[in-house]
Design a protein around this motif. Structure first.
Motif, mmCIF file in Angstrom:
data_model
loop_
_atom_site.group_PDB
_atom_site.id
_atom_site.type_symbol
_atom_site.label_atom_id
_atom_site.label_comp_id
_atom_site.label_asym_id
_atom_site.label_seq_id
_atom_site.Cartn_x
_atom_site.Cartn_y
_atom_site.Cartn_z
ATOM 1 N N ASN A 1 0.815 -1.202 0.000
ATOM 2 C CA ASN A 1 0.000 0.000 0.000
ATOM 3 C C ASN A 1 0.855 1.261 0.000
ATOM 4 O OD1 ASN A 1 0.958 -0.045 2.581
ATOM 5 N ND2 ASN A 1 -1.016 -0.231 3.585
ATOM 6 N N ALA A 2 2.067 1.154 -0.503
ATOM 7 C CA ALA A 2 2.937 2.316 -0.591
ATOM 8 C C ALA A 2 2.394 3.272 -1.648
ATOM 9 C CB ALA A 2 4.357 1.888 -0.949
ATOM 10 N N CYS A 3 2.371 4.541 -1.338
ATOM 11 C CA CYS A 3 1.885 5.510 -2.323
ATOM 12 C C CYS A 3 3.009 5.941 -3.261
ATOM 13 C CB CYS A 3 1.250 6.710 -1.633
ATOM 14 S SG CYS A 3 2.312 7.550 -0.475
ATOM 15 N N ARG A 4 4.253 5.755 -2.844
ATOM 16 C CA ARG A 4 5.382 6.094 -3.705
ATOM 17 C C ARG A 4 6.098 4.806 -4.079
ATOM 18 N NH1 ARG A 4 8.237 11.369 -1.346
ATOM 19 N NH2 ARG A 4 9.989 10.149 -2.101
ATOM 20 N N MET A 5 5.870 4.403 -5.313
ATOM 21 C CA MET A 5 6.459 3.153 -5.767
ATOM 22 C C MET A 5 6.631 3.174 -7.276
ATOM 23 S SD MET A 5 3.125 0.684 -5.372
ATOM 24 C CE MET A 5 3.989 -0.759 -5.847
ATOM 25 N N ALA A 6 7.474 2.287 -7.753
ATOM 26 C CA ALA A 6 7.671 2.100 -9.187
ATOM 27 C C ALA A 6 7.400 0.639 -9.493
ATOM 28 C CB ALA A 6 9.095 2.473 -9.580
ATOM 29 N N VAL A 7 6.785 0.382 -10.644
ATOM 30 C CA VAL A 7 6.490 -0.981 -11.066
ATOM 31 C C VAL A 7 6.997 -1.150 -12.497
ATOM 32 C CG1 VAL A 7 4.691 -2.693 -11.523
ATOM 33 C CG2 VAL A 7 4.467 -1.149 -9.573
ATOM 34 N N GLU A 8 7.736 -2.228 -12.689
ATOM 35 C CA GLU A 8 8.260 -2.575 -14.005
ATOM 36 C C GLU A 8 7.671 -3.931 -14.385
ATOM 37 O OE1 GLU A 8 12.489 -4.073 -14.836
ATOM 38 O OE2 GLU A 8 12.606 -1.892 -15.072
ATOM 39 N N ILE B 1 -1.529 -7.601 -16.191
ATOM 40 C CA ILE B 1 -0.448 -8.578 -16.248
ATOM 41 C C ILE B 1 -1.069 -9.972 -16.260
ATOM 42 C CG2 ILE B 1 1.228 -7.075 -15.117
ATOM 43 C CD1 ILE B 1 0.787 -8.708 -12.561
ATOM 44 N N ASN B 2 -0.277 -10.948 -16.668
ATOM 45 C CA ASN B 2 -0.754 -12.327 -16.661
ATOM 46 C C ASN B 2 0.326 -13.221 -16.055
ATOM 47 O OD1 ASN B 2 1.122 -13.107 -18.719
ATOM 48 N ND2 ASN B 2 -0.254 -12.199 -20.218
ATOM 49 N N ASP B 3 0.091 -14.524 -16.080
ATOM 50 C CA ASP B 3 1.004 -15.445 -15.415
ATOM 51 C C ASP B 3 2.332 -15.628 -16.139
ATOM 52 O OD1 ASP B 3 0.076 -16.942 -17.525
ATOM 53 O OD2 ASP B 3 -0.609 -18.619 -16.300
ATOM 54 N N GLN B 4 2.497 -14.991 -17.291
ATOM 55 C CA GLN B 4 3.761 -15.065 -18.016
ATOM 56 C C GLN B 4 4.648 -13.843 -17.756
ATOM 57 O OE1 GLN B 4 4.475 -17.895 -19.801
ATOM 58 N NE2 GLN B 4 2.561 -18.570 -18.884
ATOM 59 N N CYS B 5 4.183 -12.912 -16.943
ATOM 60 C CA CYS B 5 4.892 -11.648 -16.726
ATOM 61 C C CYS B 5 5.942 -11.754 -15.619
ATOM 62 C CB CYS B 5 3.908 -10.541 -16.351
ATOM 63 S SG CYS B 5 2.854 -10.030 -17.716
ATOM 64 N N THR B 6 6.946 -10.910 -15.760
ATOM 65 C CA THR B 6 7.934 -10.701 -14.717
ATOM 66 C C THR B 6 7.732 -9.281 -14.214
ATOM 67 O OG1 THR B 6 9.498 -12.210 -15.751
ATOM 68 C CG2 THR B 6 10.395 -10.626 -14.174
ATOM 69 N N VAL B 7 7.476 -9.154 -12.910
ATOM 70 C CA VAL B 7 7.128 -7.861 -12.314
ATOM 71 C C VAL B 7 8.157 -7.523 -11.244
ATOM 72 C CG1 VAL B 7 5.336 -6.581 -11.062
ATOM 73 C CG2 VAL B 7 4.679 -8.364 -12.696
ATOM 74 N N GLU B 8 8.604 -6.272 -11.253
ATOM 75 C CA GLU B 8 9.477 -5.758 -10.198
ATOM 76 C C GLU B 8 8.741 -4.597 -9.551
ATOM 77 O OE1 GLU B 8 12.451 -6.891 -9.091
ATOM 78 O OE2 GLU B 8 12.316 -8.531 -10.538
ATOM 79 N N ILE B 9 8.568 -4.660 -8.232
ATOM 80 C CA ILE B 9 7.915 -3.595 -7.483
ATOM 81 C C ILE B 9 8.953 -2.996 -6.558
ATOM 82 C CG2 ILE B 9 6.115 -3.001 -5.816
ATOM 83 C CD1 ILE B 9 4.527 -5.423 -6.863
ATOM 84 N N ILE B 10 9.145 -1.687 -6.688
ATOM 85 C CA ILE B 10 10.115 -0.974 -5.866
ATOM 86 C C ILE B 10 9.376 0.097 -5.094
ATOM 87 C CG2 ILE B 10 12.201 0.449 -5.901
ATOM 88 C CD1 ILE B 10 12.397 -0.986 -8.863
#
Length: 65
Positions: free
Chosen positions: A27-34, A50-59
């Motif tokens: 629930n961070a309001c300041r974040m980046a998602v790739e 996104i789907n089950d084939q995705c690679t996600v980075e949450i910072i």
């Protein structure tokens, strides 16, 4: 299963980044998602799917000194 920050995470067939945040309890309001190497604008979290084939980075960003 999607890869989120290097971990395998079960997700539905397709899910928005906003829904993924809720599922993960982020629930961070300041974040980046790739997603698959592409930085997603925070204004698009509700519509970016996104789907089950995705690679996600949450910072998440933290302040302090």
């Amino acid at each position: 299963m999607a890869q989120v920050n290097g971990r395998t995470v079960p997700i539905p067939e397709s899910i928005s980044i906003e829904q993924l945040k809720e599922q993960l309890g982020v629930n961070a309001c300041r974040m980046a998602v790739e997603v698959n190497g592409e930085l997603i604008d925070q204004n698009r979290f509700g519509e970016a799917i996104i789907n089950d084939q995705c690679t996600v980075e949450i910072i998440t960003l933290a302040g302090g000194g």
